[in-house]
Design an enzyme around this catalytic site. Structure first.
Site, PDB file in Angstrom:
ATOM      1  N   ASP A  99       0.857  -1.178   0.000  1.00 12.94           N
ATOM      2  CA  ASP A  99       0.000   0.000   0.000  1.00 12.94           C
ATOM      3  C   ASP A  99       0.901   1.238   0.000  1.00 12.94           C
ATOM      4  O   ASP A  99       2.072   1.169   0.396  1.00 12.94           O
ATOM      5  CB  ASP A  99      -0.871  -0.069   1.263  1.00 12.94           C
ATOM      6  N   ASP A 145      -0.173   4.907   1.044  1.00  9.86           N
ATOM      7  CA  ASP A 145      -0.369   5.809   2.190  1.00  9.86           C
ATOM      8  C   ASP A 145      -0.265   5.054   3.515  1.00  9.86           C
ATOM      9  O   ASP A 145      -0.929   4.037   3.716  1.00  9.86           O
ATOM     10  CB  ASP A 145      -1.738   6.494   2.089  1.00  9.86           C
TER      11      ASP A 145
HETATM   12 MG   LIG Z   1      -2.892   3.015   3.449  1.00 11.30          MG
END
Ligand SMILES: [Mg+2]
Length: 176
Positions: free
Chosen positions: A9, A11
């Site tokens: 991922d 963020d």
């Molecule tokens: Mg995230």
């Protein structure tokens, strides 16, 4: 031999998005909260509804995703992991359509060794198919068919369903 596929991922796994938002709250909002308090829970818990709305607006401002600081050691660790794993970055960018270019440029700047073909801008992450997914959002790990690792973040501290990793050093120990 094909390498196992490791999906990351963006963020709050590669980019310290929560940290940038917390700094904005401390700098620009009229708040008594300390940095430590802003890192103990989600903004839903720590901020008033009005401040949450204000922060959500800031997320949509042009430029917000351009200069997010790196999570410590993410660059070195991902480079190391890329020797053993096929690395993909999957980010739920559809939530912030204005962020595409900024997120792409950020990845290119900090993780230039990850090809454009291995970057996935998606909405619902249940579409992902891989061996490992490292994400800070439990909802993304819930639908993942491979092994999910929960990257420690203020908004997931109470989550107990998934194996938790505290930082990139721990990920290297776990996956290398
Ligand atoms: Mg995230």
């Amino acid at each position: 031999m094909t390498k196992p596929r490791l999906i990351l991922d963006q963020d709050d796994v590669l980019a310290d998005t929560h940290g940038k938002l917390a700094d904005i709250v401390l700098r620009e909002f009229d708040t008594q909260l300390t940095s430590a308090e802003l890192h103990q829970d989600s903004f839903y818990e720590t901020l008033s509804q009005a401040d949450q709305k204000r922060l959500y607006k800031i997320l949509h401002e042009p430029g917000f995703f351009s200069d997010i600081p790196l999570i410590p050691n993410a660059q070195e660790a991902v480079l190391e992991l890329s020797k053993k794993y096929e690395i993909f970055v999957a980010t739920a960018a559809m939530e912030f359509p204005n962020s595409f270019r900024e997120k792409y440029d950020w990845l290119h700047r900090h993780f230039g060794f990850i090809s454009w073909s291995n970057i996935v801008f998606c909405g619902d992450k249940s579409i992902l198919n891989g061996d490992y997914l490292i994400d800070d959002m439990p909802r993304n790990l819930k639908t993942f068919k491979g092994k999910g690792l929960l990257f420690n973040a203020p908004h997931n501290l109470k989550e107990t369903e998934f194996e938790r990793v505290m930082n990139w050093e721990e990920i290297l120990k776990r996956l290398l």
